[in-house]
Design a protein around this motif. Sequence first.
Motif, short mmCIF file in Angstrom:
data_model
loop_
_atom_site.label_atom_id
_atom_site.label_comp_id
_atom_site.label_asym_id
_atom_site.label_seq_id
_atom_site.Cartn_x
_atom_site.Cartn_y
_atom_site.Cartn_z
N TRP A 189 0.81 -1.21 0.00
CA TRP A 189 0.00 0.00 0.00
C TRP A 189 0.85 1.26 0.00
CZ3 TRP A 189 -4.65 -0.34 -1.60
CH2 TRP A 189 -5.41 -1.48 -1.36
N ASP A 190 2.01 1.23 0.64
CA ASP A 190 2.83 2.44 0.70
C ASP A 190 3.51 2.76 -0.64
OD1 ASP A 190 4.81 0.52 0.65
OD2 ASP A 190 5.53 0.90 2.68
N GLU A 191 3.31 1.90 -1.65
CA GLU A 191 3.85 2.17 -2.98
C GLU A 191 2.86 2.93 -3.85
OE1 GLU A 191 6.49 -1.98 -2.97
OE2 GLU A 191 4.86 -1.72 -4.42
N ILE A 192 1.61 3.06 -3.39
CA ILE A 192 0.57 3.73 -4.17
C ILE A 192 0.54 5.21 -3.80
CG2 ILE A 192 -1.86 3.76 -4.80
CD1 ILE A 192 -0.37 1.19 -5.55
N GLU A 193 0.58 6.07 -4.82
CA GLU A 193 0.59 7.52 -4.61
C GLU A 193 -0.60 8.16 -5.31
OE1 GLU A 193 4.31 8.89 -6.13
OE2 GLU A 193 5.53 7.61 -4.82
N GLY A 194 -1.02 9.30 -4.81
CA GLY A 194 -2.02 10.10 -5.51
C GLY A 194 -3.45 9.63 -5.34
N VAL A 195 -3.74 8.84 -4.31
CA VAL A 195 -5.11 8.37 -4.08
C VAL A 195 -5.51 8.70 -2.65
CG1 VAL A 195 -6.70 6.41 -4.09
CG2 VAL A 195 -4.76 6.45 -5.67
N ASP A 196 -6.69 9.35 -2.51
CA ASP A 196 -7.25 9.64 -1.19
C ASP A 196 -8.21 8.50 -0.85
OD1 ASP A 196 -8.42 10.55 1.10
OD2 ASP A 196 -9.11 12.47 0.27
N TRP A 197 -7.79 7.62 0.06
CA TRP A 197 -8.60 6.44 0.36
C TRP A 197 -9.81 6.78 1.23
CZ3 TRP A 197 -7.24 3.03 -2.92
CH2 TRP A 197 -5.90 2.86 -3.28
N SER A 198 -9.85 7.98 1.78
CA SER A 198 -10.99 8.34 2.64
C SER A 198 -12.22 8.73 1.85
CB SER A 198 -10.60 9.49 3.58
OG SER A 198 -10.33 10.68 2.84
N THR A 199 -12.06 8.92 0.53
CA THR A 199 -13.20 9.28 -0.31
C THR A 199 -13.18 8.41 -1.56
OG1 THR A 199 -12.07 10.92 -1.71
CG2 THR A 199 -12.85 11.66 0.45
N ASP A 200 -14.26 8.48 -2.32
CA ASP A 200 -14.35 7.78 -3.60
C ASP A 200 -14.06 8.72 -4.76
OD1 ASP A 200 -14.99 5.34 -2.44
OD2 ASP A 200 -17.13 5.79 -2.39
N ALA A 201 -13.47 9.86 -4.45
CA ALA A 201 -13.20 10.86 -5.49
C ALA A 201 -12.23 10.31 -6.53
CB ALA A 201 -12.61 12.12 -4.85
N PRO A 202 -12.35 10.75 -7.78
CA PRO A 202 -11.42 10.30 -8.82
C PRO A 202 -9.98 10.61 -8.44
CG PRO A 202 -13.28 11.48 -9.78
CD PRO A 202 -13.38 11.68 -8.29
N ALA A 203 -9.07 9.82 -8.96
CA ALA A 203 -7.64 10.01 -8.66
C ALA A 203 -6.88 10.09 -9.97
CB ALA A 203 -7.13 8.85 -7.81
N PRO A 204 -6.96 11.22 -10.65
CA PRO A 204 -6.35 11.35 -11.98
C PRO A 204 -4.83 11.25 -11.98
CG PRO A 204 -7.09 13.48 -11.18
CD PRO A 204 -7.65 12.46 -10.24
N ALA A 205 -4.21 11.44 -10.80
CA ALA A 205 -2.74 11.37 -10.73
C ALA A 205 -2.28 10.10 -10.01
CB ALA A 205 -2.19 12.60 -10.01
N ALA A 206 -3.14 9.10 -9.92
CA ALA A 206 -2.78 7.86 -9.21
C ALA A 206 -1.56 7.21 -9.85
CB ALA A 206 -3.95 6.89 -9.22
#
Length: 411
Positions: free
Chosen positions: A250-267
């Motif tokens: 999990w610590d390898e994933i960047e650009g995602v806010d896991w607290s919301t379901d908002a899109p993550a265009p920079a994931a």
Amino acid sequence: MLSNAALQRVRVKPRAYKIWDALGLHLFVAPSGLRAWRVRIRADRREAVISLGDWPNVSLDDAREAASVARGMYVQGVQPKAISARMAERLAQSAITFEQLARDWHEARRDRWTEVNAADVLASLERHVFPAIGEDLASAITTPQLLRLLGQIARTGAAETARRIAQRVSAIYRFARARSIVDDDPAAGLVGELATGAPVQRQPALEDLGEARALLDAADRARVAPAIRLASRFLALTAVRLAAVRGARWDEIEGVDWSTDAPAPAALWRIPAARMKMAVAKKADAANDHLVPLSPAAVAVLRQARLAGGADLIFHRGGRPIGEGAIGALYARCGFAGRHVPHGWRATFSTALNERYPDDRFAIDRALAHVQASAVEAAYNRSQHLDRRRWLFDRWAELLEGDVSTDDRSK
């Protein structure tokens, strides 16, 4: 001289007594039931009686060898107490089983490996080696015995597995020799003795996108652990090597806010260089981390996997990486045995995108973490082409999920 048959007939008596072998070696039998090996040594007008361990824990042959070593040490002036302590250590080491030795080696080496590699090494020993020779004394295992075991593994069609195990067993014995646990390496040179496997062939991979979608749909419907099903789809969407997905954290994933379901265009998935297939010298340099832009479909898979929680690994079974053969077995169950393997997604990805976007060959190669053919180009052209690669991964996800026409080759 004593024999093994005579030792079996030894009986306890009301008074202690001795049974002599040769050169001062004897078995001391006490009324308590103790049967202790001892050796009487005389040298330079000195005499000592040195304990060598108990029978049957110490065999007749081992006692004779230990007595010989003890004589040599005594002649050199080593004190009897020090000799007894050294003999106890030596005999304890000689009594170690192969499984105990292998686990000690694995524990000493695991910091040098990735979590997935460490798990794979131990799993291969637990599956192929320990059931056959795990309980045997490490010092008693012979080269013919190992060759028979490796031959049995190779004959099941796992020739490469047999060669890897031969290398690991030899490494275990080198570890033991360095610690004076054994004197020889019975696995030395066995890799060369194994029959050469079949010529390396291309990994089976689906070229038709309709069939690729059918495989993913079948895998999604299969009755299999959720971690395996999700890892299968994530592997397809990212086109990385299987080991990268099995070790994904999990610590390898960047650009995602896991607290919301908002899109993550920079994931982004940043795979550490240490886990990539590259030269050892490059693994220590973070500049060689592999960056995988994550499509919305890939992020959706991660959100599902996050519901399981419970580990630093993204795809796991009880905190341990999913099995090396789990996804391949899933594809076989879905009717695609011999037609597509986990590694095949890289070929499917490359074929589909190169056909549609031939001008993006360089970006596609970078997406697959392929080594550049030209050393000069590799040294001076470090462009990551992240924006274009993100665009390609988005198109790839749409192709896999059928959101665009498979004939749409436009930019």
